[in-house]
Design a protein around this motif. Sequence first.
Motif, short mmCIF file in Angstrom:
data_model
loop_
_atom_site.label_atom_id
_atom_site.label_comp_id
_atom_site.label_asym_id
_atom_site.label_seq_id
_atom_site.Cartn_x
_atom_site.Cartn_y
_atom_site.Cartn_z
N GLU A 175 0.85 -1.19 0.00
CA GLU A 175 0.00 0.00 0.00
C GLU A 175 0.88 1.24 0.00
O GLU A 175 1.76 1.38 0.85
CB GLU A 175 -0.92 0.01 1.22
N VAL A 176 0.65 2.12 -0.97
CA VAL A 176 1.46 3.33 -1.13
C VAL A 176 0.57 4.56 -0.92
O VAL A 176 -0.34 4.81 -1.73
CB VAL A 176 2.12 3.39 -2.52
N PRO A 177 0.79 5.34 0.16
CA PRO A 177 -0.05 6.52 0.41
C PRO A 177 0.63 7.82 -0.07
O PRO A 177 1.79 8.09 0.24
CB PRO A 177 -0.19 6.51 1.93
N LEU A 178 -0.11 8.60 -0.82
CA LEU A 178 0.30 9.95 -1.17
C LEU A 178 -0.57 10.89 -0.35
O LEU A 178 -1.81 10.81 -0.42
CB LEU A 178 0.12 10.21 -2.66
N GLY A 179 0.05 11.75 0.45
CA GLY A 179 -0.74 12.50 1.42
C GLY A 179 -0.48 14.00 1.42
O GLY A 179 0.49 14.50 0.85
N ARG A 180 -1.40 14.69 2.09
CA ARG A 180 -1.26 16.13 2.33
C ARG A 180 -1.75 16.43 3.74
O ARG A 180 -2.85 16.01 4.13
CB ARG A 180 -2.04 16.95 1.32
N TYR A 181 -0.94 17.15 4.50
CA TYR A 181 -1.29 17.61 5.84
C TYR A 181 -1.52 19.11 5.79
O TYR A 181 -0.71 19.85 5.21
CB TYR A 181 -0.16 17.28 6.82
#
Length: 251
Positions: free
Chosen positions: A76-82
Amino acid sequence: MKKKIILLMGLCLLPLTGWAQLQRLCSYGVLPTDNVTMLEINPVLTAIEDSKGVSSSQLIVKTYHTINKHYNWGVEVPLGRYESPTKSVSGLGDVLANVSWVQPQGDTGFGYGAKMEVFLPTATDKRLGSGQLQASPSFFLLWVFDPGLYVAAGYKHYVSVLGDHSREDINFGRFRLNISYLSSDNWWVQTNWYYYQDFHNTGKAEFVPELEVGTLVNEGTALYINGSTHGAGNWHSKDWSVGVGFKILYL
């Protein structure tokens, strides 16, 4: 605006349904004992502190591959923004790799399984990951009372193995009760009741209820939407979250 983005991403996935390769009779890929080679795309929006404008959004790409009827592996590969009033960052989160073993239960009866997950400290910013290499073993038991209705219970443990010494050590458990119904009309309703217990900070705990509704678009593709919230406890990981998902089954 964030809610609209999540909805639009889900709608944009609809044309992809023609990519599915149909190899056998349909399966939802929902039961814990399901062992299906598939690709899943899962955008998630989480309000960490809604009143203060602190949130995170992720686009998680998941792939699972069947080894045989008992084993599979996945990534599982997460691309995120905080986002917060003082700081916003985007990038890669902590990649997850896992291997599972399941004992299928048939149309009715009893099933069980176990999984080992490893979280890699790949996040490009400390706000997008834990900074720790984590090991996460889990196991579950499954009871199917009717072809369509099932109850599952399981436990997962999260522990940091090594990593950034300036970050807090991880040592907590998650108890999960799952009650779900899979309709013969190709839709499902799934409820998850999560209880988190922090063993590193004694007395810190959280209860998180979750509801998911999904449907098979055809024999090889599925769509779902789910939501969860902070239910109780002195551990407040989030106010609420909502996600959508698209699965291409039997690749």
